[in-house]
Design a protein around this motif. Structure first.
Motif, mmCIF file in Angstrom:
data_model
loop_
_atom_site.group_PDB
_atom_site.id
_atom_site.type_symbol
_atom_site.label_atom_id
_atom_site.label_comp_id
_atom_site.label_asym_id
_atom_site.label_seq_id
_atom_site.Cartn_x
_atom_site.Cartn_y
_atom_site.Cartn_z
ATOM 1 N N LEU A 12 0.848 -1.184 0.000
ATOM 2 C CA LEU A 12 0.000 0.000 0.000
ATOM 3 C C LEU A 12 0.884 1.235 0.000
ATOM 4 O O LEU A 12 1.439 1.619 1.013
ATOM 5 N N VAL A 13 1.024 1.847 -1.161
ATOM 6 C CA VAL A 13 1.835 3.055 -1.281
ATOM 7 C C VAL A 13 0.931 4.242 -0.967
ATOM 8 O O VAL A 13 0.191 4.714 -1.815
ATOM 9 N N ASN A 177 5.709 14.718 2.286
ATOM 10 C CA ASN A 177 6.701 14.426 1.250
ATOM 11 C C ASN A 177 7.698 13.375 1.725
ATOM 12 O O ASN A 177 8.088 12.474 0.974
ATOM 13 N N ALA A 178 8.146 13.520 2.971
ATOM 14 C CA ALA A 178 9.114 12.568 3.514
ATOM 15 C C ALA A 178 8.507 11.170 3.615
ATOM 16 O O ALA A 178 9.174 10.167 3.341
ATOM 17 N N MET A 179 7.226 11.099 4.000
ATOM 18 C CA MET A 179 6.560 9.796 4.059
ATOM 19 C C MET A 179 6.436 9.196 2.665
ATOM 20 O O MET A 179 6.685 8.000 2.459
ATOM 21 N N ASN A 180 6.052 10.015 1.687
ATOM 22 C CA ASN A 180 5.953 9.532 0.308
ATOM 23 C C ASN A 180 7.272 8.934 -0.146
ATOM 24 O O ASN A 180 7.323 7.847 -0.741
ATOM 25 N N ILE A 183 8.172 5.616 1.734
ATOM 26 C CA ILE A 183 7.358 4.500 1.255
ATOM 27 C C ILE A 183 7.792 4.069 -0.143
ATOM 28 O O ILE A 183 7.922 2.873 -0.431
ATOM 29 N N GLY A 184 8.037 5.040 -1.015
ATOM 30 C CA GLY A 184 8.452 4.688 -2.376
ATOM 31 C C GLY A 184 9.778 3.960 -2.407
ATOM 32 O O GLY A 184 9.928 2.946 -3.105
ATOM 33 N N TRP A 185 10.742 4.440 -1.640
ATOM 34 C CA TRP A 185 12.062 3.796 -1.625
ATOM 35 C C TRP A 185 12.009 2.416 -0.989
ATOM 36 O O TRP A 185 12.615 1.467 -1.486
ATOM 37 N N LEU A 186 11.271 2.289 0.122
ATOM 38 C CA LEU A 186 11.148 0.981 0.759
ATOM 39 C C LEU A 186 10.425 -0.009 -0.157
ATOM 40 O O LEU A 186 10.778 -1.194 -0.197
#
Length: 310
Positions: A12-13, A177-180, A183-186
């Motif tokens: 879940l992104v 933004n930091a959460m986005n 999540i994207g990198w992980l």
């Protein structure tokens, strides 16, 4: 009957759209190496260094995550991230990291996905069978998803990120933004790790009786895991093993539909929020409390007054 795709579906992104989005790999300069011994800051910096330019920065990212796991050697989520970043660096040998993670979290079958991948790449069916047998003893396949997002997002939100060549002053990134980005990198690191399990338990391999039994047990462990990805893959394997149109197959279809509904509906609730940073902060608090991504989705739906079933 509609079956789940072989590799399940992505994590879940939860992108809080409208607040800048995930930083571009080309536009944003990677943060400088973190100073001090704060493990979360070191780990977050490692992830960001890798995420902004994986090909160029993987060795520097590995150096940072090594410092993080040295500062906090008993945190399995940091060891898992160390392992994933090691796999991105040519010449990095993951075996010692895998051994440390197995010692910290012996019930976690996810630590065996790397050895399984390597056995498949070598064309070594005997080793593959042995690894699958070990995986049958797993209690779950966790990647410490909510813990990593909750722990790494705050230091990344406080890290000034400038724009290459713009001359603009670097400012901290908003929490959303930091959460986005986190999540994207992980997600980029996590999703490929489960492909080897999907291959080992595909339609062709489960025709072999011993593999069929192993995959059934692995499927059960996957369904107890901390991500939609792993649970979905477990349900997909169970669907392949179930007799067509049986009561068990119909029940699995309902479970797949429910998991997909919760995943997509929670994502829609998050995307619809107007105050992105405030909602992101509340989500981080939720992720500290709830160790499974699926539980976060359900909590969001309950908060929004939406049904948990399709």
């Amino acid at each position: 009957m509609k079956r789940l795709s072989r590799n399940g579906w992505a994590l879940l992104v939860v992108l809080l759209a409208g607040c800048g989005g995930t930083p571009s790999k080309q536009a944003s300069a990677p943060p400088t190496a973190a100073e001090g011994n704060d493990a979360d800051l070191l780990a977050g910096t490692a992830l960001a260094i890798w995420g902004t330019n994986p090909n160029a920065n993987s060795s520097q990212a590995l150096s940072q995550i090594q410092k993080a796991t040295k500062a906090a050697p008993d945190r399995p989520e940091l060891l898992w991230l160390h392992l994933q970043l090691c796999l991105e660096v040519p010449g990095c040998e993951p075996e010692s990291i895998e051994a440390r993670l197995r010692k910290l979290d012996p019930s976690n079958g996810a630590v065996w996905t790397g050895p399984l991948t390597r056995a498949q790449l070598r064309g070594d069916p005997r080793s593959e069978e042995q690894i699958l047998e070990v995986m049958t003893k797993a209690g779950y396949f966790n990647v410490y998803w909510t813990t990593l997002v909750a722990k790494l997002t705050p230091p990344l939100s406080r890290t000034p990120v400038g724009t290459s060549g713009s001359g603009a002053q670097a400012i901290p990134a908003p929490v959303a933004n930091a959460m986005n980005a986190t999540i994207g990198w992980l997600s980029s690191l996590t999703i490929p790790e489960f492909k080897s399990v999907g291959v080992a338990c595909d339609e062709q391999h489960i025709r072999e009786p011993a593999t069929r039994v192993r995959c059934q047990q692995i499927s059960q462990a996957l369904q107890k895991s901390d991500t939609t990805l792993a649970e979905g893959m477990g349900l997909g394997i169970a669907q392949r093993l179930a007799a067509p149109n049986s009561a068990g197959a119909l029940q699995l279809t309902k479970q797949v539909q429910t998991l997909r509904h919760q995943n997509q509906a929670a994502g829609a609730v998050v995307a619809a929020q107007v105050e992105k940073d405030k909602f992101a902060e509340q989500m981080l608090k939720l992720m500290v409390q709830l160790k499974r991504e699926q539980d976060v989705s359900r909590a969001i739906l309950r908060w929004a007054g939406q049904p948990l079933t399709p």
